[in-house]
Design an enzyme around this catalytic site. Structure first.
Site, PDB file in Angstrom:
ATOM      1  N   HIS A 132      -5.083  22.303   6.164  1.00 58.47           N
ATOM      2  CA  HIS A 132      -5.083  21.002   5.499  1.00 58.47           C
ATOM      3  C   HIS A 132      -5.785  19.951   6.355  1.00 58.47           C
ATOM      4  O   HIS A 132      -5.725  19.993   7.588  1.00 58.47           O
ATOM      5  CB  HIS A 132      -3.663  20.565   5.167  1.00 58.47           C
ATOM      6  CG  HIS A 132      -3.147  21.145   3.890  1.00 58.47           C
ATOM      7  ND1 HIS A 132      -1.801  21.199   3.584  1.00 58.47           N
ATOM      8  CD2 HIS A 132      -3.788  21.693   2.818  1.00 58.47           C
ATOM      9  CE1 HIS A 132      -1.632  21.755   2.386  1.00 58.47           C
ATOM     10  NE2 HIS A 132      -2.831  22.065   1.913  1.00 58.47           N
ATOM     11  N   HIS A 135      -4.266  18.186   9.284  1.00 52.11           N
ATOM     12  CA  HIS A 135      -3.965  19.026  10.454  1.00 52.11           C
ATOM     13  C   HIS A 135      -5.220  19.641  11.082  1.00 52.11           C
ATOM     14  O   HIS A 135      -5.174  20.033  12.246  1.00 52.11           O
ATOM     15  CB  HIS A 135      -2.995  20.138  10.073  1.00 52.11           C
ATOM     16  CG  HIS A 135      -1.629  19.644   9.753  1.00 52.11           C
ATOM     17  ND1 HIS A 135      -0.581  19.696  10.642  1.00 52.11           N
ATOM     18  CD2 HIS A 135      -1.131  19.063   8.628  1.00 52.11           C
ATOM     19  CE1 HIS A 135       0.500  19.172  10.084  1.00 52.11           C
ATOM     20  NE2 HIS A 135       0.195  18.781   8.861  1.00 52.11           N
ATOM     21  N   HIS A 215       4.024  27.261   4.311  1.00 54.61           N
ATOM     22  CA  HIS A 215       3.491  26.036   3.696  1.00 54.61           C
ATOM     23  C   HIS A 215       2.283  26.322   2.806  1.00 54.61           C
ATOM     24  O   HIS A 215       2.251  25.947   1.635  1.00 54.61           O
ATOM     25  CB  HIS A 215       3.121  25.061   4.815  1.00 54.61           C
ATOM     26  CG  HIS A 215       2.527  23.782   4.356  1.00 54.61           C
ATOM     27  ND1 HIS A 215       3.200  22.880   3.563  1.00 54.61           N
ATOM     28  CD2 HIS A 215       1.294  23.246   4.580  1.00 54.61           C
ATOM     29  CE1 HIS A 215       2.418  21.839   3.328  1.00 54.61           C
ATOM     30  NE2 HIS A 215       1.264  22.045   3.933  1.00 54.61           N
ATOM     31  N   ASP A 236       3.669  21.995   9.295  1.00 55.32           N
ATOM     32  CA  ASP A 236       4.302  21.868   7.974  1.00 55.32           C
ATOM     33  C   ASP A 236       4.899  23.223   7.612  1.00 55.32           C
ATOM     34  O   ASP A 236       4.227  24.253   7.723  1.00 55.32           O
ATOM     35  CB  ASP A 236       3.267  21.469   6.922  1.00 55.32           C
ATOM     36  CG  ASP A 236       2.716  20.073   7.162  1.00 55.32           C
ATOM     37  OD1 ASP A 236       3.275  19.354   8.001  1.00 55.32           O
ATOM     38  OD2 ASP A 236       1.714  19.711   6.517  1.00 55.32           O
ATOM     39  N   HIS A 453       6.841  21.416   1.577  1.00 58.71           N
ATOM     40  CA  HIS A 453       7.395  20.874   2.812  1.00 58.71           C
ATOM     41  C   HIS A 453       8.898  21.076   2.800  1.00 58.71           C
ATOM     42  O   HIS A 453       9.536  21.076   1.742  1.00 58.71           O
ATOM     43  CB  HIS A 453       7.092  19.373   2.934  1.00 58.71           C
ATOM     44  CG  HIS A 453       5.656  19.051   3.194  1.00 58.71           C
ATOM     45  ND1 HIS A 453       5.112  19.013   4.455  1.00 58.71           N
ATOM     46  CD2 HIS A 453       4.644  18.743   2.337  1.00 58.71           C
ATOM     47  CE1 HIS A 453       3.832  18.692   4.375  1.00 58.71           C
ATOM     48  NE2 HIS A 453       3.518  18.522   3.099  1.00 58.71           N
TER      49      HIS A 453
END
Length: 723
Positions: A132, A135, A215, A236, A453
């Site tokens: 993501h 991140h 996640h 996450d 999450h």
């Protein structure tokens, strides 16, 4: 293989001491032995007192802690915010970064973590939990535009998806400040190393391995161990299994610190069936009233979960099959091929389906690249990126459709403060377009969270299983983080579990002290016999990263991979006297003096002396005894007068007072060279000396040529003299 001092079924012994000297003592349970330095089985556990001389008490009684014993955790991003995750970990001189994301609400350099607070060249290791943008979005910039020289790791699936995720980010952010180019992205791939879940790596004494985080595909939690202290970084994570992903694992190993997300605070998610029912019901309502449905989502991640839900629902509901569904992404085909490749990393449901057909080959969903590929005039469902609608196709479609009350937008994931996705959840009457115009917002806006999450219940269960003494919350807005801290304190207040929770902001450090015991493995001949309680033993102490090994110097080549090198020392000193004078002087120190020729002599069989013209050449192979003997000889030669007779001086009568004085001075000079002048207390009138070394003492009477009293702590060779 050298023997081990850890006997079969018996308790290992412990030892304490400084340097290479240790004292043994019995210990009922010394814990599991560390991995052996050399290849082979377990070794003895020897633990010197940790931190001796390193932790001192201040006058007020407070203890001063050595900086190396401080574990420092500092968020450079995701501190009391969601976005630009980047956590700095410092311990024992090691510096590690966890994640390298951007903030979705900002553009360009403003979206980066606070990298100006660190020296990038000092970072040894970078671990990326998942693909993501919050991140991994700054990773190409960090790898290609900074002076980072360390190593970067992520899972195989994360690396595969990272490439296309960042390419899509570049495409949708055209016209904004760009942090990196397509070329930078391509070159960054070469600097990224991959690892499997549970695969252990060690870089410069730092051990780390990953667990499934649940996640998104490839998401990992990392356990990092430095000098026996373990830190778990969750990134996450979600403990709920969905349609294609496994739930997050709970590590079986103990951990001292957990750095974990706090995205949803004390919120508890709806169960999966309820969420899915609400999603398909809201979509059906919008379609049946003649509207179009926009579901903003990132190209990879939650989009695949929503696609699986909708395709299955369309199959079982013929009344919806006349309404087309579109998965709008320029990278749609590439994205789906990645998911098809990594079905083995998904849950059992997907694996069973994969045995029959491709679960990501959808019957009722079409993949398109943009607006030109579908008819906007008819009711339809469009899943478009990006998920927070800051730019790209999802923003474009929302601006086109939001003024029609028949249309609807369903937010299906977490949205960050400062983004359009977050704004429309407040149902404003108008919005501002990317062009700066104000337009009315009349469409419906609904929120059905498919964000994978952890919620409060999952977080509580996770902490209950691990029971870490220190918890550091990151990746959460300040309010949610505060509520979670209070909620966890209330949850465990009536239990025996004691812990501390920290909620640092960006660039704010959390300092934790870990002194721990240093465990030493005894190997080789030292391990052949278990010492008695209180028995002293010594050897060479070797350190490799954060592990220690004690061995006899003779065993080093056998029990370690260290090469053995023998040093021969050669010193040339100006000297016009004869070799006979040198031999006479050395006879005062040791009886083993051999004149092999008029120009060569050997002392104690280890020190070789040769007269070459106006110089004296002294040679010896490196050893403690030879080094001391050579120091004594060279120290005395400095004081010899150059005008001494060239012939060997005859021995003077021992009754001569001047000879006694000369002998007294020679012994004092020798002992000063060997032990240091501070260890000698001399009475020149009585010609006596007292030698004190490490608590051992000897009284020396040079007129009698012997030591009158000594306690066995000193070598007799150095305290018994012969005229």
């Amino acid at each position: 293989m050298p023997p081990s001092m850890e006997n079969r079924g018996g308790a290992p012994f412990m030892a304490s001491g400084s340097g290479g000297d240790y004292r043994a003592s019995s210990v009922p349970n010394a814990g599991p032995p560390l991995r052996p330095y050399q290849r082979g089985g377990a070794q003895a556990v020897v633990t010197p007192t940790a931190g001796r001389g390193r932790v001192a008490k201040k006058p007020g009684g407070a203890r001063q802690v050595d900086e190396e014993d401080q574990l420092i955790v500092r968020p450079l991003g995701a501190g009391q915010e969601v976005g630009r995750s980047c956590i700095l970990l410092e311990f024992k001189g090691k510096k590690i970064l966890l994640d390298m994301g951007i903030h979705p609400a900002y553009n360009g350099h403003a979206s980066l973590p606070y990298l100006d607070h660190i020296n990038v060249e000092e970072i040894e290791l970078l671990l990326i939990t998942h693909f993501h943008l919050d991140h991994a979005g700054a990773l190409p910039y960090f790898l290609m535009k900074t002076k980072f020289k360390g190593r970067c790791f992520m899972t195989h699936a994360t690396k595969a998806i990272y490439r296309w995720m960042l390419a899509d980010f570049l495409r949708v952010s055209q016209g904004q400040e760009q942090l990196f180019t397509e070329s930078d992205l391509e070159q960054s791939m070469e600097k990224i190393e991959t690892m499997d879940f549970h695969e252990e790596k060690e870089i410069g004494g730092v051990r780390f391995w990953g667990y499934t985080a649940g996640h998104v595909l490839g998401a990992a939690m990392f356990m990092i161990e430095i000098a026996g202290v373990r830190v778990l970084y969750t990134g996450d994570f979600s403990k709920e299994e969905d349609r294609h992903l496994c739930a997050a694992e709970i590590p079986s190993e103990r951990c001292d610190v957990v750095i974990m997300e706090s995205t949803y605070g004390i919120h508890v998610h709806e169960d999966r069936q309820t969420r899915e029912h609400r999603l398909v019901s809201q979509i059906a309502n919008i379609l049946h009233r003649g509207g179009k449905v926009l579901i903003p989502s990132f190209a990879l991640g939650r989009a695949q979960e929503i696609l699986l839900i909708l395709d299955e629902h369309w199959k079982s509901h013929p009344e919806l099959q006349n309404f087309p569904m579109y998965y709008a992404s320029a990278l749609a085909k590439k994205c789906m091929s990645v998911y098809e490749t990594y079905t083995g990393a998904m849950n059992d449901r997907i694996k069973r389906i994969s045995a029959v057909h491709n679960p990501f080959k959808f019957e009722w969903i079409q993949s398109i690249r943009g607006r030109e590929d579908f008819d906007e005039k008819e009711p339809c469902v469009v899943i478009a990126s990006p998920g927070m609608m800051q730019s790209g196709l999802s923003r474009e479609l929302f601006e086109l459709w939001c003024s029609d009350p028949k249309n609807g937008c369903i937010i299906a994931g977490y949205v960050v403060e400062g983004t359009l996705g977050k704004l429309i959840l407040t149902e404003p009457t108008e919005i501002t377009t990317l062009a700066g115009q104000k337009i009315p917002r009349r469409c419906t806006v609904d929120y059905v969270s498919f964000s994978a999450h952890t919620d409060f219940k999952q977080t509580t269960d996770f902490i209950t299983a691990l029971k870490p003494p220190q918890i550091i919350l990151v990746h959460g807005e300040a309010a949610e983080m505060g509520r979670l801290k209070m909620g966890l304190n209330r949850e465990f207040e009536n239990t025996d579990y004691k812990f501390q929770i920290h909620t640092p902001g960006n660039t704010r450090s959390v300092s934790l002290n870990f002194r721990g015991e240093k465990t030493v493995k005894v190997v080789g001949t030292l391990a052949e016999k278990r010492p008695r309680d209180g028995e002293e033993f010594s050897g060479m102490l070797l350190k490799k990263s954060f592990t220690y090994t004690l061995a006899d110097a003779k065993d080093i080549a056998n029990v370690t991979d260290l090469p053995k090198t023998e040093l021969t020392h050669r010193v040339s000193i100006s000297y016009n006297g004869s070799l006979g004078n040198v031999a006479n002087l050395m006879q005062d120190i040791c009886s083993d003096v051999e004149l092999t020729s008029e120009t060569e002599a050997v002392f104690l069989g280890i020190l070789r002396v040769k007269k070459e013209g106006p110089c004296l050449i002294v040679e010896w192979d490196g050893s403690a005894l030879a080094d001391m003997l050579s120091d004594a000889l060279l120290g005395m030669l400095v004081h010899i007068q150059e005008d001494e007779p060239s012939d060997a001086l005859p021995k003077q009568s021992w009754d001569d007072v001047s000879e006694r004085r000369r002998y007294f001075d020679a012994v004092r000079q020798l002992l000063s060279e060997v032990y240091g002048a501070d260890c000698i207390t001399a009475d020149e009138e009585q010609r006596t000396m007292k030698l004190d070394v490490k608590g051992k003492s000897a009284e020396i009477f040079t007129d009698d040529c012997v030591s009158a009293r000594w306690d066995g702590g000193l070598s007799e060779r150095w305290i018994c003299f012969h005229p």
